[in-house]
Every structure is written in C-alpha cells, then in structure tokens.
Design a protein around this motif. Structure first.
Motif, mmCIF file in Angstrom:
data_model
loop_
_atom_site.group_PDB
_atom_site.id
_atom_site.type_symbol
_atom_site.label_atom_id
_atom_site.label_comp_id
_atom_site.label_asym_id
_atom_site.label_seq_id
_atom_site.Cartn_x
_atom_site.Cartn_y
_atom_site.Cartn_z
ATOM 1 N N THR A 434 -7.977 4.692 -7.599
ATOM 2 C CA THR A 434 -9.066 5.492 -8.135
ATOM 3 C C THR A 434 -9.026 5.346 -9.650
ATOM 4 O OG1 THR A 434 -7.801 7.539 -8.445
ATOM 5 C CG2 THR A 434 -8.722 7.131 -6.239
ATOM 6 N N LYS A 435 -9.928 6.044 -10.332
ATOM 7 C CA LYS A 435 -9.928 5.946 -11.792
ATOM 8 C C LYS A 435 -8.643 6.513 -12.383
ATOM 9 C CE LYS A 435 -12.503 8.624 -14.387
ATOM 10 N NZ LYS A 435 -11.553 9.055 -15.476
ATOM 11 N N ASP A 436 -8.008 7.422 -11.653
ATOM 12 C CA ASP A 436 -6.848 8.133 -12.193
ATOM 13 C C ASP A 436 -5.517 7.746 -11.564
ATOM 14 O OD1 ASP A 436 -8.531 9.762 -13.876
ATOM 15 O OD2 ASP A 436 -9.091 10.865 -12.063
ATOM 16 N N TYR A 437 -5.548 7.267 -10.323
ATOM 17 C CA TYR A 437 -4.287 6.991 -9.621
ATOM 18 C C TYR A 437 -4.360 5.693 -8.829
ATOM 19 C CZ TYR A 437 -3.026 11.847 -10.608
ATOM 20 O OH TYR A 437 -2.736 13.036 -11.244
ATOM 21 N N LYS A 438 -3.173 5.172 -8.554
ATOM 22 C CA LYS A 438 -3.050 4.007 -7.686
ATOM 23 C C LYS A 438 -1.893 4.239 -6.714
ATOM 24 C CE LYS A 438 -2.856 0.123 -9.769
ATOM 25 N NZ LYS A 438 -2.165 -0.844 -10.653
ATOM 26 N N LEU A 439 -2.214 4.177 -5.425
ATOM 27 C CA LEU A 439 -1.203 4.313 -4.384
ATOM 28 C C LEU A 439 -1.126 2.990 -3.634
ATOM 29 C CD1 LEU A 439 0.717 6.134 -2.615
ATOM 30 C CD2 LEU A 439 -1.300 6.537 -1.157
ATOM 31 N N ALA A 440 0.073 2.431 -3.528
ATOM 32 C CA ALA A 440 0.236 1.146 -2.839
ATOM 33 C C ALA A 440 1.491 1.171 -1.972
ATOM 34 C CB ALA A 440 0.321 0.009 -3.845
ATOM 35 N N TYR A 441 1.411 0.450 -0.861
ATOM 36 C CA TYR A 441 2.569 0.254 0.006
ATOM 37 C C TYR A 441 2.948 -1.218 -0.108
ATOM 38 C CZ TYR A 441 5.645 0.844 4.054
ATOM 39 O OH TYR A 441 6.749 0.929 4.876
ATOM 40 N N VAL A 442 4.167 -1.471 -0.572
ATOM 41 C CA VAL A 442 4.603 -2.827 -0.907
ATOM 42 C C VAL A 442 5.766 -3.235 -0.012
ATOM 43 C CG1 VAL A 442 5.420 -4.358 -2.745
ATOM 44 C CG2 VAL A 442 3.924 -2.426 -3.307
ATOM 45 N N LYS A 443 5.615 -4.412 0.640
ATOM 46 C CA LYS A 443 6.681 -4.928 1.494
ATOM 47 C C LYS A 443 7.363 -6.109 0.823
ATOM 48 C CE LYS A 443 4.626 -3.458 5.869
ATOM 49 N NZ LYS A 443 4.260 -3.810 7.251
ATOM 50 N N LYS A 444 8.663 -5.995 0.674
ATOM 51 C CA LYS A 444 9.477 -7.086 0.126
ATOM 52 C C LYS A 444 10.741 -7.213 0.959
ATOM 53 C CE LYS A 444 7.902 -6.682 -4.689
ATOM 54 N NZ LYS A 444 8.324 -6.417 -6.098
ATOM 55 N N LYS A 445 11.012 -8.450 1.400
ATOM 56 C CA LYS A 445 12.214 -8.715 2.202
ATOM 57 C C LYS A 445 12.296 -7.780 3.420
ATOM 58 C CE LYS A 445 14.821 -10.478 -1.754
ATOM 59 N NZ LYS A 445 16.026 -10.329 -2.606
ATOM 60 N N ASN A 446 11.165 -7.665 4.113
ATOM 61 C CA ASN A 446 11.058 -6.887 5.352
ATOM 62 C C ASN A 446 11.244 -5.383 5.160
ATOM 63 O OD1 ASN A 446 10.656 -9.234 6.932
ATOM 64 N ND2 ASN A 446 12.877 -9.603 6.939
ATOM 65 N N LYS A 447 11.209 -4.927 3.916
ATOM 66 C CA LYS A 447 11.287 -3.495 3.646
ATOM 67 C C LYS A 447 10.044 -3.058 2.892
ATOM 68 C CE LYS A 447 16.339 -3.019 3.561
ATOM 69 N NZ LYS A 447 17.509 -2.561 2.754
ATOM 70 N N GLY A 448 9.507 -1.894 3.313
ATOM 71 C CA GLY A 448 8.312 -1.392 2.662
ATOM 72 C C GLY A 448 8.558 -0.072 1.957
ATOM 73 N N ALA A 449 7.801 0.147 0.875
ATOM 74 C CA ALA A 449 7.933 1.401 0.137
ATOM 75 C C ALA A 449 6.632 1.695 -0.596
ATOM 76 C CB ALA A 449 9.091 1.323 -0.851
ATOM 77 N N PHE A 450 6.348 2.980 -0.753
ATOM 78 C CA PHE A 450 5.160 3.398 -1.486
ATOM 79 C C PHE A 450 5.429 3.437 -2.986
ATOM 80 C CE2 PHE A 450 3.479 5.206 2.502
ATOM 81 C CZ PHE A 450 2.145 4.808 2.386
ATOM 82 N N GLU A 451 4.387 3.173 -3.734
ATOM 83 C CA GLU A 451 4.414 3.360 -5.178
ATOM 84 C C GLU A 451 3.149 4.100 -5.579
ATOM 85 O OE1 GLU A 451 5.481 -0.040 -7.618
ATOM 86 O OE2 GLU A 451 6.428 -1.029 -5.892
ATOM 87 N N LEU A 452 3.301 5.071 -6.462
ATOM 88 C CA LEU A 452 2.170 5.846 -6.973
ATOM 89 C C LEU A 452 2.257 5.907 -8.485
ATOM 90 C CD1 LEU A 452 -0.292 7.770 -6.446
ATOM 91 C CD2 LEU A 452 1.381 9.663 -6.496
#
Length: 496
Positions: A434-452
C-alpha cells in the motif's frame, strides 16, 4: 420592383454563404481533430529505479530532460514493477496479465525454455489490438520475450551455460510491422540488431552506444521519409526499448561518466541501506554508482532527443507518450546485487505519461500503479475501450489519468524469484503493498517468513516490524491470500 427584391435576396444569400461554408469547414476540422486516433510512444528503459530521477530529489542524479518533461506530464510516483525482473515485467506490459497467467514467470532463457516460459504466440497483446484497428506499429531495441533454441545465436551472451539471446520471428512480433530489435544483449557500446526483414542468421552490429543509435532510429521512424517505415496515412505506435542503465555499466560513453567522475563518493553514498565499506556489496555499490548514474543521464538525453523529434514532426499534439522502466535496481543495497526482490529500489519505477491537452499535468504520490494496468488504460485512452480483451488482470484507470477523478487501486501485488520449473511455482516471494506499508512472504532455502515495512517511518526498509498480531498484518494478510487464490498461484503461506 419584384425583380429588384429578388436580385437583392440572391445577393444576400451569396454574401452569407461563404461565412456559412467557413463555419461548416471549421466545425469539420475541429471534429476531425477531436476524433483522430492518437499515436502512442512508449520509451522503456531497463533497470532504472524510480528513486533515481533528478526531480524526485532522492538521489544526486542528473536528468534535466525528464525534469522538464515531467512538468508537462502526469508522474506516478508510486508505480511499481509487480515482478521486478526483465521478462516477466515486459510480458505484463504486453499482455496486461500477471505472470502465472501469461506463463512468463521467470526470465526467458535456455534454462526456462523447456518449461514453455516465453510470450505465448497466441497471446493478444495491446499491439495486436492496435494492429487490428488500423495502426502501424514499430519496435526498436530490447525484447527479451522469446526463448533461445539450438543452434544458439553466436553472440557473447549465448556462449556460457545459459543462452539468453534470440531472434523474434515475424509471426511472433504481435502486430509490430517495423522491427529493429534483439532478444537481450548487454554490450551496450557495440549492440546488435535484427532488421524487419532479416533472417535469424542475418543480424548486424553497430559501433555506437545503444541508446544513441536507438534514438536515431526512433527519429527516423517518426520522420518516415518516403513512407518506407510505416503507413503515412495511419496512426502509429512505437516502442523504444533501451537496455541501459542495465549492466554492463562501464560501457557508458565517457562524456556522461565525466559528469560524475569528480563528484565526491561520500555525496553519492548516503542512504542507510547501502552496505558499509569492506563488504562485497558495499564495495560493489561504490564501484558502480557513478556509472549507473552516468547511464541514466545518457538515457535521459536520448529521451530528450526523441521527444524533440516528435515535436519537429509536429506529432506531439496527438501522441500519448509513456516513459517507464521494466523494474528497478538495488545495485547492492540490502545486500541485493540487482533486482528480483521485495525492496523499493527493485520495485519502484519511473512512470511519466503525457498527452497534450488531454492528461492533466501533475505529480501523483497517491495512485498505486501496476504494470498490468498500462495495457487497458492506454487502449481506453485511445478510444478502444470496447476492444480490450476480457481476460486481463489489469484495470483501466483512463479517467483518473486524464483528470485525477474516479476509482483508484487500494493496493499493489508483488511476486518474484520463482524458480523456472512448472513444479516449483511455490518459490520466491509474494506480497502486497500500500502507500504506507508492504507485507511480503519470502521463501529462501525452503523456509518462509513474513516481512513488514512501514514505508513512511522507515523509507529505507531497515527494520522488519512483522508481528502476527499487528493490525496492519491482520488487514493485509487476507488481501494477499485472496489475490493468490484469484490468480491461481500455487504459492503457499505457512501460518505461524
């Protein structure tokens, strides 16, 4: 007496008739002007991040031509590349669809070719629609939407383990009649091209910096001497796709590099997300930044030449001009070598649109633009709303572009870093911005995690504030999941 009155009436009729005639002709001319189909010019640069524009005031880069042009145009300051890597971004632009649907969900090369990753021959691109509506279409420069096949074209970027470059056959050009392009090729000071009628083995090299040569060809197309390059009596579209500021950065002409040569490095390396001296990406950033800016300044000047060429041919009154990039470039920021990640330098791109007397000039920091929206919006602006295919993911915001009124998107969706294997769509990252926030789910080496990230309080995205109980997370996570379902994306999110 009767005869005299009749003569006077006849005289008055003939005196008035020229005035009526002039009025009718004037009305006809105005009607013709208002209903004449507009031309379309898209100038597409590769790997130009949206922060690197002089008028933005965010980075010490010089773009005098765009600074001036921006004052006459609509500038979308929140435009993103929804999949920030070359082929997927270009395919979204051409098809108005997200990558899973248009089947270009990774870069097009010999590694992805076995999985059918390329612009589909049966895809209906906006250029196909224009062609069927009487337009004469031209394409100049980088295409990168056709898979290489053996025997590979004997060019430098096809020699290693992965081949990248390929000729685009006439039946795969999607309505572009005039062709002067290549697949992908990064020796910018000696580029190679296929002409409209060239066969696969009949390409040629040019001893000139690519953007300068491509600006020359664009001006030739607009001049159209002898009617040889396009139909003189038809409206036209032209794409000028320049590779710089994509690497190789050091192939930029010396006169552009000299603009930055003596600028203190300390004034070029201020942002908090640049790794420190002594780190691999930190040192690389410091090595490349002068060249990166030099390429941008060089491309800016060539854009200025093309716009002047448009004016010289008196075509600027009725030509929609779009200046944009396919994606950005971290250049080492966040320890990311280039693009294909969730960060703003990778996602945000320049987007400037101009249509004299139609689009209200302004800088817009609210509109959340996405690449798939470009296709339906330009066709709508060009009076072809009824010709827009029904299966697009993009939405037309033509009315908003014209005067700032009407519906606007409330979010943007991002994806990327997908492994080029049909069985491994469930890789990479997906997110909502959005204009104010970014929420993403990122998978690296078969592991996923959220970033905000809070894009206002933390513009350099230094602090991941993700917490499953955060109200922003609770609002945006269902939106992201709904989008994955809507787009038939096989990406899965593991709950905490």
């Amino acid at each position: 007496m009767k005869s005299s009155l009749t003569i006077n009436r006849v005289k008055r009729i003939f005196l008035v008739f020229p005035i009526l005639l002039i009025g009718l002709v004037g009305t006809a001319q105005n009607s013709t002007k208002s209903t004449t189909k507009p031309n379309l010019l898209i100038i597409l640069a590769d790997q130009w991040r949206g922060q690197a524009l002089g008028f933005e005031g965010k980075e010490p880069v010089k773009t005098p031509y765009l600074d001036k042009f921006a004052k006459e145009s609509l500038v979308l300051q929140q435009m993103v590349s929804n999949y920030p890597v070359c082929s997927p971004a270009r395919a979204m632009l051409m098809t108005g669809q997200f990558p899973i649907k248009n089947r270009v969900y990774s870069n097009v090369n010999s590694s992805s070719a076995p999985f059918g990753i390329e612009l589909q021959k049966e895809a209906v691109c906006w250029s196909d629609v224009l062609k069927s509506n009487g337009y004469s279409n031209g394409y100049i420069g980088k295409w990168h939407l056709d898979s290489p096949y053996e025997p590979y074209i004997p060019t430098s970027n096809n020699i290693g383990k992965v081949a990248w470059n390929e000729w685009t056959a006439p039946d795969r050009r999607h309505g572009f009649d005039y062709w002067y392009g290549y697949g992908t090729y990064d020796v910018h000071n000696k580029p190679m091209y296929w002409d409209t009628n060239a066969t696969r083995d009949n390409f040629h090299y040019v001893n000139q910096w690519g953007p300068i040569h491509e600006a020359d060809k664009a001006i030739e197309f607009m001049k159209n001497e002898g009617g040889k390059l396009r139909k003189s009596d038809a409206p036209f579209s032209l794409v000028v796709s320049m590779n710089p500021p994509h690497s190789q950065y050091e192939t930029v002409p010396e006169n552009y590099y000299n603009i930055y040569k003596d600028v203190p490095l300390s004034s070029l390396v201020k942002d908090a997300n640049i790794p420190p001296v002594g780190t691999e990406n930190g040192d690389q950033y410091r090595k490349d930044i002068r060249y990166y800016y030099a390429n941008i300044t060089g491309v800016d000047e060539q854009i200025g030449r093309i716009i002047q060429g448009l004016k010289d041919q008196k075509l600027d009154d009725n030509t929609i001009v779009i200046i944009m990039a396919d994606h950005g470039n971290c250049l080492g920021k966040h320890d990311e070598v280039s693009k294909n990640n969730i960060f703003e330098e990778s996602l945000r791109i320049p987007f400037i649109i101009y249509w004299k007397g139609h689009i209200m000039a302004r800088k817009d920091n609210q509109f959340l633009g996405s690449i798939p929206d470009v296709y339906p919006t330009i066709l709508d602006l060009m009076g072809l709303k009824n010709a827009i295919p029904k299966d697009l993911d993009g939405t037309s915001y033509a009315q908003y572009f014209l005067n700032g009124k009407g519906n606007t998107p409330s979010e943007q969706f991002i994806l990327g870093a997908i492994i080029s294997n049909n069985a491994k769509i469930n890789t990479g990252f997906r997110g909502v911005r959005t204009k104010d926030y970014k929420l993403a789910y990122v998978k690296k080496k078969n592991k996923g995690a959220f970033e905000l990230y809070d894009l206002n309080a933390d513009p350099f995205e230094m602090k991941n504030i993700y917490n499953p109980n955060n109200t922003i997370v609770k609002k945006l996570k269902p939106v992201l999941k709904h989008w994955l379902q809507k787009t038939n994306d096989g990406f899965t999110i593991e709950e905490e």
